[in-house]
Motif scaffolding. Structure first.
Motif, mmCIF file in Angstrom:
data_model
loop_
_atom_site.group_PDB
_atom_site.id
_atom_site.type_symbol
_atom_site.label_atom_id
_atom_site.label_comp_id
_atom_site.label_asym_id
_atom_site.label_seq_id
_atom_site.Cartn_x
_atom_site.Cartn_y
_atom_site.Cartn_z
ATOM 1 N N ARG A 125 36.840 1.790 49.965
ATOM 2 C CA ARG A 125 37.513 3.067 50.193
ATOM 3 C C ARG A 125 37.962 3.703 48.880
ATOM 4 N NH1 ARG A 125 41.488 2.555 55.443
ATOM 5 N NH2 ARG A 125 39.865 2.303 57.017
ATOM 6 N N ALA A 126 38.282 2.879 47.900
ATOM 7 C CA ALA A 126 38.826 3.417 46.653
ATOM 8 C C ALA A 126 37.758 4.093 45.804
ATOM 9 C CB ALA A 126 39.500 2.303 45.849
ATOM 10 N N ASP A 127 36.595 3.485 45.666
ATOM 11 C CA ASP A 127 35.583 4.046 44.765
ATOM 12 C C ASP A 127 34.184 3.645 45.229
ATOM 13 O OD1 ASP A 127 34.309 5.283 42.744
ATOM 14 O OD2 ASP A 127 35.177 4.121 41.125
ATOM 15 N N PRO A 128 33.704 4.274 46.299
ATOM 16 C CA PRO A 128 32.380 3.896 46.813
ATOM 17 C C PRO A 128 31.253 4.231 45.855
ATOM 18 C CG PRO A 128 33.182 5.886 47.912
ATOM 19 C CD PRO A 128 34.320 5.361 47.098
ATOM 20 N N VAL A 129 31.425 5.265 45.008
ATOM 21 C CA VAL A 129 30.351 5.663 44.099
ATOM 22 C C VAL A 129 30.095 4.576 43.060
ATOM 23 C CG1 VAL A 129 29.647 7.359 42.375
ATOM 24 C CG2 VAL A 129 30.799 8.121 44.462
ATOM 25 N N THR A 130 31.171 4.086 42.437
ATOM 26 C CA THR A 130 31.003 3.042 41.417
ATOM 27 C C THR A 130 30.448 1.764 42.035
ATOM 28 O OG1 THR A 130 32.874 3.957 40.166
ATOM 29 C CG2 THR A 130 32.194 1.719 39.636
#
Length: 584
Positions: free
Chosen positions: A229-234
């Motif tokens: 949830r915090a940083d799906p792209v990374t």
């Protein structure tokens, strides 16, 4: 620098409890602020209007502002502590996983490093048996893996500790801030950015895929969920994660790529759009562009293009902002209510906050009048999370009265504000959603021409457009009827000259002009209606100019057929000519 034993002995639950206590303090501060304004300042303003009352009211308002600012600063402290506790928990779990691997492979830990049977006594020489060489090589591989995990855990903890310490020091310097705008739009937003940076630091970017896989497998399911949830792209750009994790990040149904939606939002939040939406804001257009980046296909009617009720999309326009905004995108592309209705009709569903994921869309319900007509950029207390369209799902609207924050859950600190236009560019907390649009609730939608939005809609442009509708209708009818006069004059001139004369071109022009003016009246009325809906959220009849245009345009139902008949008469007369009479 966090040492091995510091991380091993860390009591993460105590930090989480401290964060919850700060949240409770922030709520108490906000409650005290509301009480002072409602039970102190307001009665003074109502019943004590002299200089003494005004001075007392000013002191109370200053105290309320300090409490409100303090509440926002306390939320910032809670955000930082939340992120620190979460990151330390992940780092501690990675360290525990390293210790478990060491035990499984017969290794020990000394001074924060893995040691084995051959540590300090490497087997060398030509007489060393091959099985010993193989055991040594295998042990060295296990030691390297364990030490790499220990280093990664200490890196995560050290970065989080340094960032949190620096931000808490900065927050400690703001205890006397009384400017509520500064507290919310600068201090709280900066704390949210630090929180997000701390959470992102958990992810081992650029590491060997085997380390990434070992790191991921060492996290608890809840920690994995929080990071997704915090940083799906990374996470999606990492190598080494299991294919099922990748599918979960991008969307298990494969219809829409949630990662690309979020990537678009993060890449374009500070870039100017090619269209200027003015006071209505660019929120929904930005969300629609993100949906398109995620693979949602445009829906264009073969009959009405993008102007139908069940369409979604935007096309390249003429370059004239006003016309492009009203004629080259669907209502569902640029208006929150239109987008919400379109998605619900095509398989989306509303979900509670606990089920929302990156790439979901939040529609903010307005529970109080807006300042002027600008939509709020701050989420009110009531929120509705709308999932992306999924084949096979039906829409089940369900309003969720959501808590301001659940103890122990990272992020989710944003609460209802009093109409300030704060807009953090990155989501505070774990980023449940990264896109938002504003949709007025039915109770607050303007229903009469006395609403402030209706008064704002009465501009020189709307009045001019509304006045053009009856003017065009009357001019079109008069021009069309004028063809009869031109025709009679032409006939009289022929009889006087006792010969046939060419048919006058002015009659053709008048015939076509009558039809064109009638159609133009309808077009102006349609564009005015879209303008009022797109910019002010009003129907045509909710403003006096719109009511004038909407009422008079119905005369075109009679005028345009009459003008078409007149045009047919013009061409018939030109073809038939006239009888010059017996005298010629």
């Amino acid at each position: 620098m966090v040492a091995y034993h510091d991380l091993y002995d860390c009591r993460v639950d105590q930090w989480q409890k401290t964060a919850d206590d700060w949240v409770d303090l922030a709520r108490r501060s906000s409650s005290a602020c509301e009480d002072i304004r409602a039970q102190g300042k307001k009665p003074l303003d109502d019943h004590w209007a002299d200089a003494t009352g005004k001075q007392a009211g000013k002191r109370l308002e200053d105290l309320a502002d300090r409490l409100e600012s303090g509440g926002d600063i306390m939320k910032g402290v809670a955000m930082v502590l939340d992120a620190l506790a979460h990151t330390m928990g992940c780092a501690q779990r990675t360290l525990s996983h390293a210790i478990e691997l060491a035990n499984e492979n017969g290794l020990g830990i000394q001074d924060g490093r893995a040691v084995g049977a051959y540590t300090g006594a490497a087997p060398v020489g030509p007489n060393v048996p091959q099985n010993v060489r193989d055991a040594y090589t295998q042990e060295q591989g296990h030691i390297a893996t364990v030490n790499t995990l220990i280093d990664e855990a200490l890196r995560e903890a050290s970065q989080a500790d340094a960032k949190a310490s620096a931000e808490l020091d900065e927050l400690a310097k703001t205890i006397n801030v009384s400017d509520t705008s500064q507290a919310h739009n600068e201090i709280l937003v900066e704390a949210s950015h630090i929180e997000f940076d701390i959470l992102r630091a958990d992810i081992p970017v650029g590491k060997d895929p085997r380390l990434v896989r070992a790191w991921w497998d060492g996290l608890t399911p809840q920690q994995q969920k929080d990071l997704m949830r915090a940083d799906p792209v990374t996470l999606a750009d990492l190598g080494g994660l299991a294919p099922e994790v990748e599918r979960e990040l991008r969307g298990p149904d494969g219809k829409i790529d949630r990662v690309e939606m979020v990537r678009y939002a993060l890449d374009h939040w500070n870039k100017k759009d090619d269209l200027d939406y003015g006071d209505v804001g660019n929120c929904t257009n930005f969300v629609s562009s993100s949906l398109e980046a995620g693979g949602v296909k445009k829906k264009i009617s073969p009959w009405t293009g993008l102007m139908g009720d069940d369409t979604w999309g935007r096309q390249s326009g003429t370059g004239w902002d006003w016309f492009d905004q009203n004629a080259y995108h669907s209502d569902s592309w640029a208006r929150a209510k239109g987008l919400q209705n379109f998605l619900l009709r095509h398989g989306s569903k509303e979900v509670p906050r606990t089920e929302a994921r990156p790439g979901d869309i939040v529609f903010y319900e307005q529970v109080a009048p807006r300042h002027g007509n600008r939509p709020w950029r701050v989420p009110p207390r009531r929120r509705r999370h709308l999932g992306l369209p999924r084949r096979g799902h039906q829409a089940h609207p369900a309003h969720q009265l959501l808590p301001e924050r659940e103890p122990g859950q990272p992020g989710a600190h944003r609460e209802q504000e009093r109409g300030r236009a704060a807009h953090p560019h990155r989501p505070p907390g774990t980023g449940l959603v990264l896109m938002a649009a504003t949709s007025p609730s039915p109770s607050s939608s303007p229903a009469t021409s006395g609403h402030p939005a209706s008064r704002r809609a009465v501009t020189l442009g709307t009045v001019t457009a509304a006045g053009m509708v009856p003017l065009l209708i009357v001019t079109g009818v008069a021009t069309s009827l004028h063809t009869q006069e031109i025709q009679h004059e032409w006939a009289d001139r022929q009889r006087e000259a006792c010969r046939h004369l060419p048919f006058p071109m002015t009659e053709y022009a008048a015939g076509w002009a009558g039809v064109a003016l009638g159609v133009a009246a309808v077009a102006v009325c349609v564009l005015l209606a879209r303008r009022l809906r797109g910019r002010y959220g009003l129907r045509l009849g909710q403003t006096r100019p719109g009511l004038l245009a909407g009422t008079t345009v119905w005369f075109c139902v009679l005028a345009i057929p009459m003008e078409l008949i007149q045009l047919w008469v013009v061409y018939s007369a030109a073809a038939a000519g006239i009888n010059l009479g017996d005298g010629c």
